[in-house]
Design an enzyme around this catalytic site. Structure first.
Site, mmCIF file in Angstrom:
data_model
loop_
_atom_site.group_PDB
_atom_site.id
_atom_site.type_symbol
_atom_site.label_atom_id
_atom_site.label_comp_id
_atom_site.label_asym_id
_atom_site.label_seq_id
_atom_site.Cartn_x
_atom_site.Cartn_y
_atom_site.Cartn_z
ATOM 1 N N ARG A 99 0.947 -1.300 0.108
ATOM 2 C CA ARG A 99 -0.113 0.179 0.115
ATOM 3 C C ARG A 99 1.053 1.192 -0.167
ATOM 4 O O ARG A 99 1.773 1.342 0.982
ATOM 5 C CB ARG A 99 -0.827 0.098 1.246
ATOM 6 C CG ARG A 99 -1.437 1.359 1.363
ATOM 7 C CD ARG A 99 -2.781 1.241 2.413
ATOM 8 N NE ARG A 99 -3.808 0.599 1.913
ATOM 9 C CZ ARG A 99 -5.107 0.679 2.252
ATOM 10 N NH1 ARG A 99 -5.674 1.426 3.309
ATOM 11 N NH2 ARG A 99 -5.983 -0.213 1.794
ATOM 12 N N HIS A 126 -7.108 0.640 -6.677
ATOM 13 C CA HIS A 126 -7.295 0.060 -5.371
ATOM 14 C C HIS A 126 -8.203 -1.174 -5.946
ATOM 15 O O HIS A 126 -9.289 -1.178 -5.684
ATOM 16 C CB HIS A 126 -8.504 0.792 -4.523
ATOM 17 C CG HIS A 126 -8.382 0.043 -3.108
ATOM 18 N ND1 HIS A 126 -7.693 -0.918 -2.668
ATOM 19 C CD2 HIS A 126 -9.023 0.529 -1.943
ATOM 20 C CE1 HIS A 126 -7.914 -1.273 -1.239
ATOM 21 N NE2 HIS A 126 -8.746 -0.209 -0.947
ATOM 22 N N GLN A 129 -10.109 -3.780 -3.770
ATOM 23 C CA GLN A 129 -11.445 -3.330 -3.160
ATOM 24 C C GLN A 129 -12.438 -3.492 -4.219
ATOM 25 O O GLN A 129 -13.768 -4.004 -3.759
ATOM 26 C CB GLN A 129 -11.292 -1.730 -3.140
ATOM 27 C CG GLN A 129 -12.710 -0.841 -2.567
ATOM 28 C CD GLN A 129 -12.986 -1.591 -1.270
ATOM 29 O OE1 GLN A 129 -12.379 -1.315 -0.024
ATOM 30 N NE2 GLN A 129 -14.219 -1.761 -0.949
ATOM 31 N N ASP A 220 -16.882 7.285 -1.584
ATOM 32 C CA ASP A 220 -15.744 7.024 -0.793
ATOM 33 C C ASP A 220 -15.572 8.543 -0.396
ATOM 34 O O ASP A 220 -15.848 9.610 -0.457
ATOM 35 C CB ASP A 220 -14.567 6.724 -1.740
ATOM 36 C CG ASP A 220 -13.166 6.753 -1.302
ATOM 37 O OD1 ASP A 220 -13.070 6.416 -0.212
ATOM 38 O OD2 ASP A 220 -12.285 6.622 -2.089
ATOM 39 N N CYS A 260 -16.612 2.146 0.494
ATOM 40 C CA CYS A 260 -15.180 0.993 0.657
ATOM 41 C C CYS A 260 -14.947 1.280 2.013
ATOM 42 O O CYS A 260 -14.285 0.301 2.461
ATOM 43 C CB CYS A 260 -14.072 1.672 -0.500
ATOM 44 S SG CYS A 260 -13.787 3.368 -0.123
ATOM 45 N N ARG A 288 -14.097 -8.422 1.303
ATOM 46 C CA ARG A 288 -12.653 -7.920 1.098
ATOM 47 C C ARG A 288 -11.900 -9.425 1.361
ATOM 48 O O ARG A 288 -11.084 -9.630 0.430
ATOM 49 C CB ARG A 288 -12.180 -6.992 1.901
ATOM 50 C CG ARG A 288 -12.935 -5.608 1.922
ATOM 51 C CD ARG A 288 -12.348 -5.033 0.568
ATOM 52 N NE ARG A 288 -10.915 -4.961 0.164
ATOM 53 C CZ ARG A 288 -10.213 -4.197 0.769
ATOM 54 N NH1 ARG A 288 -10.621 -3.006 1.283
ATOM 55 N NH2 ARG A 288 -8.622 -4.094 0.263
HETATM 56 N N1 CP Z 1 -11.347 0.231 2.135
HETATM 57 C C1 CP Z 1 -10.280 -0.098 2.636
HETATM 58 O O1 CP Z 1 -9.156 -0.295 1.812
HETATM 59 O O2 CP Z 1 -10.053 0.130 3.864
HETATM 60 P P1 CP Z 1 -8.710 0.177 4.828
HETATM 61 O O3 CP Z 1 -7.997 1.564 4.273
HETATM 62 O O4 CP Z 1 -9.020 0.298 6.142
HETATM 63 O O5 CP Z 1 -7.669 -0.763 4.438
HETATM 64 N N1 NVA Z 2 -9.722 7.283 -1.626
HETATM 65 C C1 NVA Z 2 -9.225 6.565 -0.189
HETATM 66 C C2 NVA Z 2 -9.785 5.109 -0.172
HETATM 67 C C3 NVA Z 2 -9.435 4.572 1.057
HETATM 68 C C4 NVA Z 2 -10.055 3.104 1.360
HETATM 69 C C5 NVA Z 2 -8.011 6.916 -0.068
HETATM 70 O O1 NVA Z 2 -7.104 6.583 -0.744
HETATM 71 O O2 NVA Z 2 -7.833 7.330 1.178
#
Ligand code: CP
Ligand code: NVA
Length: 304
Positions: A99, A126, A129, A220, A260, A288
């Site tokens: 990530r 993502h 997701q 989101d 999400c 997930r």
């Molecule tokens: N939706 C999602 O990716 O959640 P987290 O940031 O908690 O992993």
């Molecule tokens: N768009 C958000 C998604 C979180 C799961 C971010 O990047 O923070």
């Protein structure tokens, strides 16, 4: 799929996504219970609850192990190059979920490793997701192909992967964003190129027009991780795109609501909607784990 990298949802073909959703459903209902003795590394430069825990639980349920490679306690966080870190991790673990901010970092990890690299969220995409979202839509409507779904909010990572995944799965995807927060034009073009089985992509700044007849409303956060200082100033800009009861009233009467997570109640979604009868966000969050377990099984080539 064994050994492949998944840096974006379109690294998977329509057929592979279909197979993953089928495998995820079978893992979920227990008709398949594969086991492995593999090691998953998690290297997260941003916070995470769902992705971190669902990957960890999925791997433990498969009988594998997980190593948390938090950059705060590994040398990569102190400036060791990705190229060196990647080549070393390649010798110790079987698969790595990263990530990060820049998509280029994921590409660099992939370039310097033989093991599969999974995008666990970047500023661009993502994909994990979206596999869970597609599984949730499939559960609710029997099939994802032919469904109409609207994403409302910022045209960034989640919107990008949703457009690409929807295009591959024959969905009618609408993305409603304020002017100035449009999805990346290169991703829109790629989604249009990938569109199969009647898939359509519509980009608009009109939230009401976007949700008319839509079976899925998806939102989101308005300020993503790394944009915290912009959160306050974005509220009035994004307000018309809030998923509230009034907007939901313009959608199909059977519409479901996805998010999400994490959610900011009173901003991109109201308390009444996220806790309401059309919300499927908790099933989506559960999925997930099932979708990522299917991905792990497929990329690791685990016999099931
Ligand atoms: N939706 C999602 O990716 O959640 P987290 O940031 O908690 O992993
Ligand atoms: N768009 C958000 C998604 C979180 C799961 C971010 O990047 O923070």
């Amino acid at each position: 799929m064994k050994g492949r990298d998944v840096l974006g949802i379109a690294d998977l073909s329509s057929e592979e996504i279909r197979d993953l959703l089928q495998l995820a459903a079978e893992l979920k209902n227990g008709t398949r219970a594969p086991v492995c003795n593999k090691i998953l590394g998690l290297l997260f430069y941003k916070a995470s609850t769902r992705t971190r825990v669902s990957f960890t639980s999925a791997m433990y349920q498969l009988g594998g192990q997980v190593i948390d490679l938090n950059p705060n306690v590994t040398q990569v966080g102190r400036g060791e190059p990705i190229s060196d870190t990647a080549r070393v991790l390649d010798r110790y673990i079987d698969i790595l979920a990263v990530r990060t901010f820049k998509q280029e970092d994921l590409e660099e990890f992939a370039r310097y490793t033989e093991i599969p690299i999974i995008n666990a969220l970047s500023d661009l995409e993502h994909p994990c997701q979206i596999l869970a979202d597609l599984l949730t839509i499939q559960e609710c409507f029997g099939s994802v192909t032919g469904t109409t779904a609207t994403f409302l909010g910022d045209g960034n990572n989640v919107a990008h992967s949703f457009m690409l995944g929807g295009a591959l799965m024959g969905m009618k995807i609408r993305v409603a964003t304020p002017k100035g927060y449009l999805p990346d034009p290169a991703i829109v073009e790629k989604a249009n190129q990938l569109a199969v089985n009647g898939a359509e992509i519509m980009i608009t700044d009109d939230p009401i027009e976007a949700v008319k007849g839509s079976q899925v409303l998806y939102t989101d956060v308005w300020a993503s991780m790394g944009q915290e200082d912009l959160a306050e100033s974005r509220i009035p800009i994004f307000q018309p795109y809030q998923v509230n009861e009034e907007l939901l009233g313009h959608a199909d009467s059977e519409a479901i609501v996805l998010h999400c997570l994490p959610a900011h109640r009173g901003e991109e979604i109201t308390e009444a909607v996220i806790e309401g009868k059309q919300s499927r966000v908790w099933d989506e969050a559960e999925n997930r784990m099932h979708a990522q377990k299917a991905l792990l099984v497929s990329l690791l080539g685990i016999e099931s």
